[in-house]
Each structure stands twice: as C-alpha cells, then as structure tokens.
Design a protein around this motif. Structure first.
Motif, PDB file in Angstrom:
ATOM      1  N   LEU A  21       0.833  -1.204   0.000  1.00  8.34           N
ATOM      2  CA  LEU A  21       0.000   0.000   0.000  1.00  8.34           C
ATOM      3  C   LEU A  21       0.871   1.259   0.000  1.00  8.34           C
ATOM      4  CD1 LEU A  21      -2.768  -1.014   2.567  1.00  8.34           C
ATOM      5  CD2 LEU A  21      -3.135  -0.433   0.167  1.00  8.34           C
ATOM      6  N   ALA A  22       1.880   1.247   0.854  1.00  5.76           N
ATOM      7  CA  ALA A  22       2.772   2.402   0.971  1.00  5.76           C
ATOM      8  C   ALA A  22       3.509   2.660  -0.345  1.00  5.76           C
ATOM      9  CB  ALA A  22       3.772   2.181   2.106  1.00  5.76           C
ATOM     10  N   THR A  23       3.923   1.581  -1.010  1.00  5.91           N
ATOM     11  CA  THR A  23       4.639   1.738  -2.287  1.00  5.91           C
ATOM     12  C   THR A  23       3.739   2.414  -3.312  1.00  5.91           C
ATOM     13  OG1 THR A  23       5.895  -0.257  -1.817  1.00  5.91           O
ATOM     14  CG2 THR A  23       5.900   0.493  -4.096  1.00  5.91           C
ATOM     15  N   HIS A 255       9.047  -0.906   7.180  1.00  7.45           N
ATOM     16  CA  HIS A 255       9.747  -0.877   5.897  1.00  7.45           C
ATOM     17  C   HIS A 255       9.959   0.591   5.495  1.00  7.45           C
ATOM     18  CE1 HIS A 255      10.597  -1.617   1.641  1.00  7.45           C
ATOM     19  NE2 HIS A 255      10.647  -2.917   1.890  1.00  7.45           N
ATOM     20  N   LEU A 256      11.037   0.830   4.776  1.00  6.43           N
ATOM     21  CA  LEU A 256      11.359   2.190   4.312  1.00  6.43           C
ATOM     22  C   LEU A 256      10.177   2.855   3.591  1.00  6.43           C
ATOM     23  CD1 LEU A 256      13.473   4.475   3.612  1.00  6.43           C
ATOM     24  CD2 LEU A 256      13.937   3.175   1.522  1.00  6.43           C
ATOM     25  N   VAL A 257       9.469   2.078   2.748  1.00  4.76           N
ATOM     26  CA  VAL A 257       8.371   2.689   1.987  1.00  4.76           C
ATOM     27  C   VAL A 257       7.251   3.162   2.915  1.00  4.76           C
ATOM     28  CG1 VAL A 257       8.797   1.583  -0.235  1.00  4.76           C
ATOM     29  CG2 VAL A 257       7.413   0.386   1.480  1.00  4.76           C
ATOM     30  N   GLU A 258       7.063   2.461   4.029  1.00  8.26           N
ATOM     31  CA  GLU A 258       6.038   2.877   4.994  1.00  8.26           C
ATOM     32  C   GLU A 258       6.468   4.170   5.683  1.00  8.26           C
ATOM     33  OE1 GLU A 258       4.160  -0.960   6.920  1.00  8.26           O
ATOM     34  OE2 GLU A 258       6.328  -1.142   6.849  1.00  8.26           O
ATOM     35  N   LEU A 259       7.752   4.241   5.998  1.00  4.62           N
ATOM     36  CA  LEU A 259       8.286   5.452   6.638  1.00  4.62           C
ATOM     37  C   LEU A 259       8.112   6.651   5.703  1.00  4.62           C
ATOM     38  CD1 LEU A 259      10.042   6.174   9.261  1.00  4.62           C
ATOM     39  CD2 LEU A 259      11.947   6.308   7.661  1.00  4.62           C
ATOM     40  N   LEU A 260       8.431   6.443   4.416  1.00  5.42           N
ATOM     41  CA  LEU A 260       8.293   7.526   3.442  1.00  5.42           C
ATOM     42  C   LEU A 260       6.830   7.937   3.293  1.00  5.42           C
ATOM     43  CD1 LEU A 260      10.832   6.298   0.739  1.00  5.42           C
ATOM     44  CD2 LEU A 260      11.040   8.387   2.072  1.00  5.42           C
ATOM     45  N   ALA A 261       5.932   6.947   3.256  1.00  3.63           N
ATOM     46  CA  ALA A 261       4.508   7.263   3.110  1.00  3.63           C
ATOM     47  C   ALA A 261       4.031   8.119   4.285  1.00  3.63           C
ATOM     48  CB  ALA A 261       3.693   5.977   3.018  1.00  3.63           C
ATOM     49  N   LEU A 262       4.460   7.772   5.491  1.00  2.00           N
ATOM     50  CA  LEU A 262       4.057   8.555   6.671  1.00  2.00           C
ATOM     51  C   LEU A 262       4.614   9.975   6.573  1.00  2.00           C
ATOM     52  CD1 LEU A 262       4.577   5.850   9.456  1.00  2.00           C
ATOM     53  CD2 LEU A 262       2.378   6.770   8.667  1.00  2.00           C
TER      54      LEU A 262
END
Lengths: 288, 158
Positions: A21-23, A255-262
């Motif tokens: 989802l974050a990606t 995961h990095l992508v989740e951190l970026l999404a936040l």
C-alpha cells in the motif's frame, strides 16, 4: 512518467501488505507508474531454493523476469531476498548456455526471457531515479524520530569487487530525507537471524536478534527501519518468540516505503499498519 | 602445468564485510551432506557477543599441513597442483588425530559417519563463497590471501 514492473514476492502480500500500500502511495506522489506482474510466482528463495535445485530456481526466476520483459519494463523489488534472486538470475541468463537451457524449459509454457531488463532494488530506484531532493520535496510531515537502520544481508549484493556499501548508504540517506535521525551502532551490519531461523530458531533469536534489540533499547531508538519483509518478520515475530526466553521488547519495525509514506503525509489508517506485529501503529500515531 | 604455490586458490575471509548470516554454513552443509544444517558445515562463523564482530574458522589448506603429518593412515593428502588438502574417508579410521593437530580445528569428527572431515574446496567453486551476499568470503590466490591478512593485521595495530 517512469514506469516499473512491481515485483511483490510472497512475504509482502502475506505478511506485510502495508508495504505494498505504501509503495503505491509514494509512487503516486513521486509520479512513478506501476505495472502489475500478473501471474508472477515466488522469486524463489535466494539461497535455499538455489541450493536445492538450481535449474528449477532459475526457471522460476526467468519466468518472473519474462513477465516484466514482455512489458518492456525494469523490475523494482521491495525485498532484499527477491533482489538477490532475480538479480543473480538476470546475470546468469546473460550466459548463452544457461539462457538456452532455461529458455528450452520456458518454451514449453510459451515463454522466453531474452535478458533485456534490469532488476532494481527500491532503494536504487528512489535514490538514483527519483533523487533525494525530489523525495524531500514530498515530505509533508518531517519525522522527528530517532531510528535504527537494519540493512539486511542481501542488500550488500553487488558485482564482484563492487562497493557493497553503495545501497546501504543510499538507504540511510533516504531515511534521513524524511527528517528522521539515523542512529548508528556497532551492530548495524549484523544479520537479523532470519536465515538461520529456518534451521535453528533458538540460535538465530539469541545470537542475532537479541543483541540487536538490546542495543536498540540502550540507544533509545523510536524504531528500526528495514528494506526487506523477511527482516521485518524476524524483528516482529522474533520479538514475540523471545518472550519464551524471558526477553521482552516492544520496538517498532517498519519498511522504508512505509516510513516515506508517513512522511509524505499519507494517513496511517490508509496503510493498514495494524498488520504489523510490533507497535508501528502507535509509532505512526505519534507522528500524527 | 603446475601452479606455483602462491597462485594456488584459497578462501579469503573479510570479517569487516561479514554480516553473520551463516548462509555459508548452510550452503556448505548442503553441498557436502545434502542437508541444511550449520553443524555439518566445514566453515563456521562466530559472532563475538561483546564486540559483535564476526570471525570465520575454515581450512586454510596449509602449505605444510600438520593434519597430513598427524594422520597415521595417510588418509589426508595435499594435492600439489591445486594445493587443496583433502581426507579420504575410506582410509580414515576416525582416530581424530587431525582434529587435535590442526591449530584451528578445521578438520572435525563426523559422528554420523565415524570419520574426520573437512573443507575440500568444492572442486574449485566453493559454495560458501558463491552464496555470500556481502562478499565476505571470496576465492583468491594464496599470495592475495597473505597480502590481505598482512594489511588487515597492520590496519589493526596502526
């Protein structure tokens, strides 16, 4: 608009759907297009499957690569293990004899892989193709967090003699781009223990995971960031398993992508963070 | 044509690159015993539980191997062309002399088969190096290994 074939592998759909989802959210923000890889299979496992039967493993990888090649797209992966498997297979398929051997098998199912695409780790795509400055422009909520970084063993895979620290450094810079502080320790490089958990769980928990968690606790980090769902599973399920040995930890792992999404301002509820088995939702709530 | 000793291939291990994943052990046990069991590996990686550094113990295929000298049955031989030191399990009587004689205990006693066993260099393509993601284990010449070991030692004491 740059377009990539997104390879999700097995663990993300099964154990870490929030990373998918974050990606999709961050690719949308960064104006990157995703092509689905309909009919893909397990990559398969970078070490065990290749050890068991190289030809079967390579055929599965080549079949996956052919799905992206048919669309004329490079593959982007969110998992260190998938990266190593597909990257190695791509390299092996450049050898004429191997390519002939595997393509004879693929021909039976009407497929062929010509070796014309690249396998890219999400870290390389975000750092190299998008760039740190473009990432920073999308940060709506700078994260005032202290975060530990766990690279994961397969992130070090490069051509022989290549700089094994290239992708890990890119990974750190991407974390820093969110406004978070990367807190280093002498234990960053150590494996999480996922590989040996498959043959000796107690050893992997006590000799790999436990010292890492103890160090994170000493450093007072808010969480640990990974770029591999297998590492994520080891950090999350491992924390629960360690309770059998009297060690209690509650350190968020994402995961990095989740951190970026936040950091990009995606509301936590749109990421299904409740699938995590560590307090990632609570960490997201602190970001607000 | 016989290779000079300095050109013979050996394993070179760089602890600064090692992540302690032990995939090398899994890959070795699979190649030599057909199972995934680090206990049955010819290479072992140890993690220092204070400094969290890694160190590997593996056969160095010594120029003048003490295990060969210690074997009462001439079961251990050094191939002068390749430089690899191997144990013939059909000759080994399981006396364990080699396991005691080796300064780093690279040869070990396999309880299941009742013989000593050790690294055979996988016919020149060692599985441990092949499956090492961070290239902490690589194949190089003996001269290269000595140069690396000297530079590593000098780095540590400088």
């Amino acid at each position: 608009m740059k377009k990539y074939a997104l390879f999700l592998g097995c663990m993300i759909p099964q154990r870490l759907p929030s990373a998918e989802l974050a990606t999709r959210k961050i690719f949308n923000s960064l104006e990157l297009e995703i092509a689905e890889m309909a009919g893909y299979t397990c990559c398969p496992d970078p070490i065990l499957a290749r050890l068991m039967d190289r030809k079967v493993a390579l055929s599965m990888s080549a079949r996956n690569l052919s799905i992206a090649e048919k669309q004329g797209l490079d593959i982007v992966v969110l998992c260190n293990g998938c990266f190593e498997t597909l990257w190695e297979a791509n390299k092996e398929m450049k050898h004429e004899e191997t390519s002939k051997e595997i393509n004879e098998l693929l021909a039976k199912i009407g497929r062929k892989y010509n070796g014309t695409i690249n396998v890219r780790h999400i870290v390389e795509v975000l750092h190299g193709d998008v760039g740190i400055e473009a990432i920073k422009k999308q940060v709506k909520k700078p994260l005032g967090l202290k975060l530990a970084v766990h690279y994961g063993c397969h992130l070090f895979r490069e051509e022989n003699g290549g700089d094994i620290w290239r992708k890990p450094k890119q990974f750190e810079e991407l974390i820093s781009a969110t406004g978070a502080e990367v807190v280093h320790s002498d234990i960053d490089q150590l494996c999480c223990g996922f590989p040996t958990s498959q043959v000796d769980e107690e050893f992997s928990l006590k000799h790999n995971l436990l010292p890492k968690l103890e160090r994170y606790q000493q450093m007072g980090v808010d969480g640990v960031v990974v770029v591999c769902p297998a590492c994520n599973v080891q950090f999350e399920s491992g924390q629960l398993a360690l309770r059998r040995y009297g060690a209690k930890f509650s350190i968020p792992c994402l995961h990095l992508v989740e951190l970026l999404a936040l950091a990009f301002g995606v509301p936590a509820k749109e990421l299904s963070l409740e699938f995590h088995r560590s307090p990632v939702s609570q960490l997201a709530a602190r970001i607000g | 044509m016989e290779k000079s000793k300095s050109e013979q291939l050996v394993l070179i291990y760089d602890p600064e690159r090692c992540t302690g994943c032990r995939y090398c052990e899994i890959a070795c046990s699979h190649k030599n015993f057909g199972i995934l069991n680090p206990e049955k590996s010819h290479i072992h990686v140890f993690i220092d539980d204070q400094k969290f550094t890694c160190e590997a113990i593996n056969c160095l295929h010594c120029e003048d191997p003490v295990c060969v000298a210690a074997c009462p049955e001439d079961a251990i031989t050094k191939d002068e062309t390749t430089g690899w030191v191997t144990i013939n399990p059909m000759k080994c009587i399981g006396c364990r002399s080699c396991t005691y004689a080796c300064p780093i205990a690279a040869s070990w006693f396999d309880e299941e088969h009742r013989v000593a066993t050790k690294c055979n260099f996988c016919d020149g393509d060692p599985n441990c190096a092949k499956y090492c993601s961070s290239q902490a284990i690589r194949v190089g010449t003996r001269a290269g290994a000595l140069e690396f070991a000297q530079s590593r030692y000098l780095r540590k004491v400088s």
